[in-house]
Design a protein around this motif. Structure first.
Motif, PDB file in Angstrom:
ATOM      1  N   THR A 262       1.148   9.952  -5.218  1.00  7.65           N
ATOM      2  CA  THR A 262       1.642  11.281  -4.837  1.00  7.65           C
ATOM      3  C   THR A 262       2.592  11.834  -5.890  1.00  7.65           C
ATOM      4  O   THR A 262       2.537  13.021  -6.242  1.00  7.65           O
ATOM      5  CB  THR A 262       2.349  11.213  -3.472  1.00  7.65           C
ATOM      6  N   ALA A 263       3.473  10.970  -6.412  1.00 14.29           N
ATOM      7  CA  ALA A 263       4.412  11.400  -7.449  1.00 14.29           C
ATOM      8  C   ALA A 263       3.680  11.821  -8.724  1.00 14.29           C
ATOM      9  O   ALA A 263       4.173  12.672  -9.479  1.00 14.29           O
ATOM     10  CB  ALA A 263       5.394  10.271  -7.757  1.00 14.29           C
ATOM     11  N   ALA A 264       2.509  11.229  -8.958  1.00 15.76           N
ATOM     12  CA  ALA A 264       1.731  11.581 -10.146  1.00 15.76           C
ATOM     13  C   ALA A 264       0.896  12.843  -9.936  1.00 15.76           C
ATOM     14  O   ALA A 264       0.176  13.263 -10.839  1.00 15.76           O
ATOM     15  CB  ALA A 264       0.818  10.419 -10.532  1.00 15.76           C
TER      16      ALA A 264
ATOM     17  N   GLN B 119       0.820  -1.206   0.000  1.00 13.91           N
ATOM     18  CA  GLN B 119       0.000   0.000   0.000  1.00 13.91           C
ATOM     19  C   GLN B 119       0.858   1.263   0.000  1.00 13.91           C
ATOM     20  O   GLN B 119       0.566   2.235  -0.715  1.00 13.91           O
ATOM     21  CB  GLN B 119      -0.925  -0.012   1.206  1.00 13.91           C
ATOM     22  N   GLY B 120       1.929   1.268   0.785  1.00 16.22           N
ATOM     23  CA  GLY B 120       2.797   2.441   0.848  1.00 16.22           C
ATOM     24  C   GLY B 120       3.411   2.782  -0.492  1.00 16.22           C
ATOM     25  O   GLY B 120       3.508   3.964  -0.869  1.00 16.22           O
ATOM     26  N   ARG B 121       3.794   1.758  -1.243  1.00 20.31           N
ATOM     27  CA  ARG B 121       4.377   2.007  -2.569  1.00 20.31           C
ATOM     28  C   ARG B 121       3.359   2.625  -3.510  1.00 20.31           C
ATOM     29  O   ARG B 121       3.683   3.546  -4.283  1.00 20.31           O
ATOM     30  CB  ARG B 121       4.889   0.684  -3.142  1.00 20.31           C
ATOM     31  N   LEU B 122       2.118   2.141  -3.453  1.00 18.55           N
ATOM     32  CA  LEU B 122       1.063   2.697  -4.302  1.00 18.55           C
ATOM     33  C   LEU B 122       0.789   4.151  -3.936  1.00 18.55           C
ATOM     34  O   LEU B 122       0.612   5.003  -4.818  1.00 18.55           O
ATOM     35  CB  LEU B 122      -0.199   1.861  -4.175  1.00 18.55           C
TER      36      LEU B 122
END
Length: 356
Positions: A337-339, A329-332
């Motif tokens: 956020t980066a997008a 979940q943290g990676r998603l």
């Protein structure tokens, strides 16, 4: 609801005015008063047995913020009348058909029989199209002729563009795109991708037929297949009435996607005196259902509010998938956020918990 200003143009009789210049006769769309559960159960349409031109009497039962609650033939419907009415007032109404919800012509008191308004050929054609739809209560569904991509997408932007194009150029919003094109906000190449122009190229003779020819064909005896343009027009009318629709097809060969979209407005926000303007704007909800190699069947609920903030809820069907989703979940969240996405909440629940 089908826009009143558009329906007014397809009537042959102009609205009448009272002594103060207010319209007395005009089209009044009627929306049955249903709760959310009744709408979801797709109850049969109100006034199903009514005939076009039938005269009815309506009784104004209540008023609320410009909306009149009118009892007609034992059913209570919501109407926005063209002139003020009081509780207990009696209205003389003429049934104009389902477009797709019941629509009435409001007539002034004492109208003579010879003054009966007549629906134009175009109006009768639209009403006939709606009557011929096999399942009028079904969710309007877009089905592409083939996969959007020839192979699995390696870039998120490629997949996003394919999905966006599938919706934007579906034909549901064609008239809006025409308006944008006239002021330089859309391209001619984009308009030519939409079904209205592709079907016109393939069936020039059919689309060039007059409204009278189409009406005559609809009135002929015997079942006939629905014209593709009629089917698309029906979907547009349904989306105008209830802003929700579905897309079902292959994103790439073998990867199917069931995608439902719905626009909603929170009534509590509409009636709040302290709510900000952006908070009263409608939000969008997406429901995506797909089957993935490692995760199995997964349903993803995505809500985008007026402040462009996302809330995501993932519901796996297979047992044991929930820990895997929570672990990543943290990676998603980092990727979202980066997008540039503002994430308000993200949850993962098992299928049985989501149904509780």
């Amino acid at each position: 609801m089908f826009p009143v200003q558009v329906l007014a143009r397809i009537l042959d009789v102009p609205p009448k005015l009272d002594s103060q210049g207010r319209p007395l006769s005009g089209l009044v769309p009627a929306q049955p008063v249903l709760n959310a559960t009744e709408r979801d159960q797709a109850a049969p349409r109100a006034f199903e047995a009514m005939k076009v031109g039938q005269i009815l009497t309506g009784l104004v039962k209540a008023l609320d913020k410009g909306i009149s609650m009118v009892e007609i033939a034992g059913q209570t419907v919501a109407m926005r009348l063209p002139h003020p009415a009081g509780v207990g007032d009696t209205l003389r109404l003429r049934f104009a058909g389902h477009m797709p919800q019941a629509v009435f012509v409001l007539e002034p008191p004492g109208t003579a029989a010879g003054d009966d308004p007549q629906l134009s050929q175009t109006a009768r054609m639209l009403s006939d199209i709606m009557q011929r739809v096999p399942d009028r209560n079904a969710l309007p569904t877009l089905t592409p002729p083939g996969p959007l991509l020839g192979q699995p997408a390696t870039q998120v932007a490629e997949l996003a563009l394919a999905l966006r194009t599938a919706l934007v150029r579906s034909g549901l919003f064609y008239e809006s795109h025409l308006a944008n094109w006239t002021v330089g906000l859309d391209s001619l190449d984009g308009l030519m991708q939409e079904p209205q122009n592709r079907l016109a190229t393939a069936e020039t003779a059919r689309t060039a037929a007059s409204a009278q020819a189409l009406l005559s064909a609809a009135e002929a005896t015997g079942p006939k297949p629905l014209n593709p343009m009629h089917a698309l027009l029906t979907q547009q009318l349904q989306v105008l009435e209830s802003p929700q629709f579905a897309w079902r097809g292959e994103v790439w060969p073998g990867q199917e996607l069931d995608w439902q979209l719905r626009r909603e407005t929170d009534p509590a926000q509409d009636h709040s005196a302290t709510a900000r303007d952006d908070e009263t704007q409608p939000s969008w909800e997406s429901k995506l259902r797909l089957t993935l190699p490692r995760l199995g069947t997964l349903t993803v609920h995505i809500r985008l509010d007026a402040r462009q903030a996302f809330s995501i809820r993932m519901v796996p069907e297979q047992a044991g998938v929930e820990p895997l989703l929570l672990q990543n979940q943290g990676r998603l969240i980092e990727q979202l956020t980066a997008a540039g996405c503002t994430l308000q909440a993200m949850t993962v629940v098992q299928d049985h918990a989501a149904d509780a």
